[in-house]
Design a protein around this motif. Structure first.
Motif, PDB file in Angstrom:
ATOM      1  N   ARG A 137     -20.112  61.850  28.082  1.00 22.94           N
ATOM      2  CA  ARG A 137     -18.657  61.637  28.171  1.00 22.94           C
ATOM      3  C   ARG A 137     -18.178  60.736  27.038  1.00 22.94           C
ATOM      4  NH1 ARG A 137     -19.698  62.027  33.790  1.00 22.94           N
ATOM      5  NH2 ARG A 137     -20.148  59.808  33.998  1.00 22.94           N
ATOM      6  N   GLN A 138     -18.935  59.694  26.742  1.00 19.47           N
ATOM      7  CA  GLN A 138     -18.566  58.814  25.633  1.00 19.47           C
ATOM      8  C   GLN A 138     -18.570  59.567  24.308  1.00 19.47           C
ATOM      9  OE1 GLN A 138     -21.017  55.330  25.496  1.00 19.47           O
ATOM     10  NE2 GLN A 138     -20.479  54.698  27.571  1.00 19.47           N
ATOM     11  N   ALA A 139     -19.560  60.438  24.140  1.00 20.80           N
ATOM     12  CA  ALA A 139     -19.639  61.233  22.915  1.00 20.80           C
ATOM     13  C   ALA A 139     -18.437  62.174  22.812  1.00 20.80           C
ATOM     14  CB  ALA A 139     -20.946  62.013  22.872  1.00 20.80           C
ATOM     15  N   LYS A 140     -18.023  62.747  23.940  1.00 19.65           N
ATOM     16  CA  LYS A 140     -16.845  63.611  23.932  1.00 19.65           C
ATOM     17  C   LYS A 140     -15.602  62.828  23.535  1.00 19.65           C
ATOM     18  CE  LYS A 140     -16.058  66.615  27.108  1.00 19.65           C
ATOM     19  NZ  LYS A 140     -15.900  67.347  28.382  1.00 19.65           N
ATOM     20  N   ARG A 141     -15.438  61.621  24.081  1.00 22.56           N
ATOM     21  CA  ARG A 141     -14.283  60.792  23.716  1.00 22.56           C
ATOM     22  C   ARG A 141     -14.313  60.471  22.225  1.00 22.56           C
ATOM     23  NH1 ARG A 141     -15.098  58.431  29.013  1.00 22.56           N
ATOM     24  NH2 ARG A 141     -16.557  56.912  28.127  1.00 22.56           N
ATOM     25  N   SER A 142     -15.491  60.176  21.720  1.00 19.53           N
ATOM     26  CA  SER A 142     -15.644  59.865  20.297  1.00 19.53           C
ATOM     27  C   SER A 142     -15.258  61.069  19.439  1.00 19.53           C
ATOM     28  CB  SER A 142     -17.080  59.450  20.012  1.00 19.53           C
ATOM     29  OG  SER A 142     -17.294  59.299  18.638  1.00 19.53           O
ATOM     30  N   MET A 143     -15.686  62.245  19.849  1.00 18.50           N
ATOM     31  CA  MET A 143     -15.363  63.452  19.083  1.00 18.50           C
ATOM     32  C   MET A 143     -13.857  63.708  19.088  1.00 18.50           C
ATOM     33  SD  MET A 143     -18.205  64.393  17.809  1.00 18.50           S
ATOM     34  CE  MET A 143     -17.785  65.985  17.139  1.00 18.50           C
ATOM     35  N   VAL A 144     -13.191  63.457  20.211  1.00 12.71           N
ATOM     36  CA  VAL A 144     -11.735  63.633  20.289  1.00 12.71           C
ATOM     37  C   VAL A 144     -11.048  62.639  19.360  1.00 12.71           C
ATOM     38  CG1 VAL A 144      -9.719  63.437  21.799  1.00 12.71           C
ATOM     39  CG2 VAL A 144     -11.767  64.641  22.591  1.00 12.71           C
ATOM     40  N   GLN A 145     -11.535  61.385  19.335  1.00 13.96           N
ATOM     41  CA  GLN A 145     -10.946  60.379  18.447  1.00 13.96           C
ATOM     42  C   GLN A 145     -11.116  60.758  16.980  1.00 13.96           C
ATOM     43  OE1 GLN A 145     -12.842  56.728  19.600  1.00 13.96           O
ATOM     44  NE2 GLN A 145     -11.399  56.353  21.267  1.00 13.96           N
ATOM     45  N   GLN A 146     -12.167  61.507  16.683  1.00 12.71           N
ATOM     46  CA  GLN A 146     -12.406  61.954  15.310  1.00 12.71           C
ATOM     47  C   GLN A 146     -11.565  63.173  14.960  1.00 12.71           C
ATOM     48  OE1 GLN A 146     -16.595  62.424  14.430  1.00 12.71           O
ATOM     49  NE2 GLN A 146     -17.100  60.663  15.708  1.00 12.71           N
ATOM     50  N   GLY A 147     -10.806  63.697  15.920  1.00 18.87           N
ATOM     51  CA  GLY A 147      -9.895  64.803  15.645  1.00 18.87           C
ATOM     52  C   GLY A 147     -10.358  66.152  16.161  1.00 18.87           C
ATOM     53  N   TYR A 148     -11.443  66.196  16.890  1.00 19.96           N
ATOM     54  CA  TYR A 148     -11.949  67.452  17.438  1.00 19.96           C
ATOM     55  C   TYR A 148     -11.400  67.653  18.850  1.00 19.96           C
ATOM     56  CZ  TYR A 148     -15.235  67.136  13.561  1.00 19.96           C
ATOM     57  OH  TYR A 148     -15.788  67.029  12.314  1.00 19.96           O
ATOM     58  N   GLU A 149     -10.188  68.160  18.943  1.00 19.30           N
ATOM     59  CA  GLU A 149      -9.502  68.343  20.228  1.00 19.30           C
ATOM     60  C   GLU A 149     -10.237  69.306  21.157  1.00 19.30           C
ATOM     61  OE1 GLU A 149      -6.854  66.647  21.374  1.00 19.30           O
ATOM     62  OE2 GLU A 149      -6.985  65.442  19.554  1.00 19.30           O
ATOM     63  N   ALA A 204     -23.707  62.761  17.752  1.00 18.00           N
ATOM     64  CA  ALA A 204     -22.701  61.925  18.415  1.00 18.00           C
ATOM     65  C   ALA A 204     -23.349  61.024  19.463  1.00 18.00           C
ATOM     66  CB  ALA A 204     -21.630  62.804  19.062  1.00 18.00           C
ATOM     67  N   VAL A 205     -24.299  61.556  20.201  1.00 20.50           N
ATOM     68  CA  VAL A 205     -25.001  60.755  21.209  1.00 20.50           C
ATOM     69  C   VAL A 205     -25.929  59.757  20.523  1.00 20.50           C
ATOM     70  CG1 VAL A 205     -26.592  60.826  23.160  1.00 20.50           C
ATOM     71  CG2 VAL A 205     -24.832  62.569  22.941  1.00 20.50           C
ATOM     72  N   GLU A 206     -26.587  60.183  19.466  1.00 19.20           N
ATOM     73  CA  GLU A 206     -27.480  59.287  18.732  1.00 19.20           C
ATOM     74  C   GLU A 206     -26.715  58.095  18.160  1.00 19.20           C
ATOM     75  OE1 GLU A 206     -30.988  62.341  17.290  1.00 19.20           O
ATOM     76  OE2 GLU A 206     -29.320  61.952  15.942  1.00 19.20           O
ATOM     77  N   ALA A 207     -25.489  58.327  17.729  1.00 23.71           N
ATOM     78  CA  ALA A 207     -24.675  57.234  17.194  1.00 23.71           C
ATOM     79  C   ALA A 207     -24.348  56.212  18.282  1.00 23.71           C
ATOM     80  CB  ALA A 207     -23.385  57.789  16.589  1.00 23.71           C
ATOM     81  N   ILE A 208     -24.190  56.669  19.503  1.00 24.67           N
ATOM     82  CA  ILE A 208     -23.874  55.771  20.609  1.00 24.67           C
ATOM     83  C   ILE A 208     -25.090  54.945  21.015  1.00 24.67           C
ATOM     84  CG2 ILE A 208     -23.220  55.673  23.054  1.00 24.67           C
ATOM     85  CD1 ILE A 208     -21.452  58.155  22.458  1.00 24.67           C
ATOM     86  N   ILE A 209     -26.246  55.609  21.146  1.00 25.48           N
ATOM     87  CA  ILE A 209     -27.424  54.877  21.620  1.00 25.48           C
ATOM     88  C   ILE A 209     -28.176  54.186  20.492  1.00 25.48           C
ATOM     89  CG2 ILE A 209     -27.687  56.312  23.653  1.00 25.48           C
ATOM     90  CD1 ILE A 209     -30.052  57.688  22.291  1.00 25.48           C
ATOM     91  N   GLY A 210     -27.917  54.592  19.268  1.00 24.56           N
ATOM     92  CA  GLY A 210     -28.552  53.946  18.122  1.00 24.56           C
ATOM     93  C   GLY A 210     -30.002  54.336  17.913  1.00 24.56           C
ATOM     94  N   ALA A 211     -30.384  55.487  18.413  1.00 21.12           N
ATOM     95  CA  ALA A 211     -31.762  55.959  18.243  1.00 21.12           C
ATOM     96  C   ALA A 211     -31.761  57.480  18.183  1.00 21.12           C
ATOM     97  CB  ALA A 211     -32.628  55.501  19.407  1.00 21.12           C
ATOM     98  N   SER A 212     -32.829  58.032  17.624  1.00 15.75           N
ATOM     99  CA  SER A 212     -32.963  59.479  17.524  1.00 15.75           C
ATOM    100  C   SER A 212     -33.511  60.037  18.831  1.00 15.75           C
ATOM    101  CB  SER A 212     -33.905  59.831  16.378  1.00 15.75           C
ATOM    102  OG  SER A 212     -34.113  61.221  16.341  1.00 15.75           O
ATOM    103  N   ILE A 213     -32.935  61.148  19.278  1.00 14.24           N
ATOM    104  CA  ILE A 213     -33.456  61.806  20.473  1.00 14.24           C
ATOM    105  C   ILE A 213     -34.014  63.185  20.141  1.00 14.24           C
ATOM    106  CG2 ILE A 213     -31.959  60.565  22.050  1.00 14.24           C
ATOM    107  CD1 ILE A 213     -30.178  63.006  22.205  1.00 14.24           C
ATOM    108  N   ARG A 214     -33.973  63.541  18.887  1.00 15.66           N
ATOM    109  CA  ARG A 214     -34.476  64.856  18.469  1.00 15.66           C
ATOM    110  C   ARG A 214     -35.992  64.839  18.402  1.00 15.66           C
ATOM    111  NH1 ARG A 214     -30.420  65.555  13.450  1.00 15.66           N
ATOM    112  NH2 ARG A 214     -28.755  64.491  14.529  1.00 15.66           N
ATOM    113  N   LYS A 215     -36.596  65.810  19.037  1.00 14.98           N
ATOM    114  CA  LYS A 215     -38.058  65.895  19.050  1.00 14.98           C
ATOM    115  C   LYS A 215     -38.615  66.241  17.682  1.00 14.98           C
ATOM    116  CE  LYS A 215     -38.078  67.095  23.793  1.00 14.98           C
ATOM    117  NZ  LYS A 215     -38.737  66.862  24.872  1.00 14.98           N
ATOM    118  N   ASP A 216     -37.929  67.087  16.923  1.00 16.42           N
ATOM    119  CA  ASP A 216     -38.431  67.455  15.600  1.00 16.42           C
ATOM    120  C   ASP A 216     -38.431  66.260  14.654  1.00 16.42           C
ATOM    121  OD1 ASP A 216     -35.655  67.415  15.497  1.00 16.42           O
ATOM    122  OD2 ASP A 216     -35.509  69.073  14.094  1.00 16.42           O
TER     123      ASP A 216
END
Length: 67
Positions: A23-35, A49-61
């Protein structure tokens, strides 16, 4: 449940916390102009967007590339 939510849960976040991060990532995307992300039914967000919030990588690759 989306794949990013499953990834967050596998990292140790609780289900509700993972949903709140999305939800936080969605709000962030809307603030960036992605309606597009104002849609209540939309549960997918960019991983970055989620990685920017938590400050860590969640991608397995990305984790595999470090080894």
């Amino acid at each position: 449940m989306t794949s990013i939510q499953k990834d967050l849960i596998s990292l140790g976040y609780r289900e509700n916390t993972a949903a709140e991060l999305i939800r936080q990532a969605k709000r962030s995307m809307v603030q960036q102009g992605y309606e597009f992300y104002t849609n209540r039914r939309l549960g997918r967000v960019p991983v970055a967007a989620v990685e920017a919030i938590i400050g860590a990588s969640i991608r397995k690759d990305a984790d595999d590339a470090k080894d």
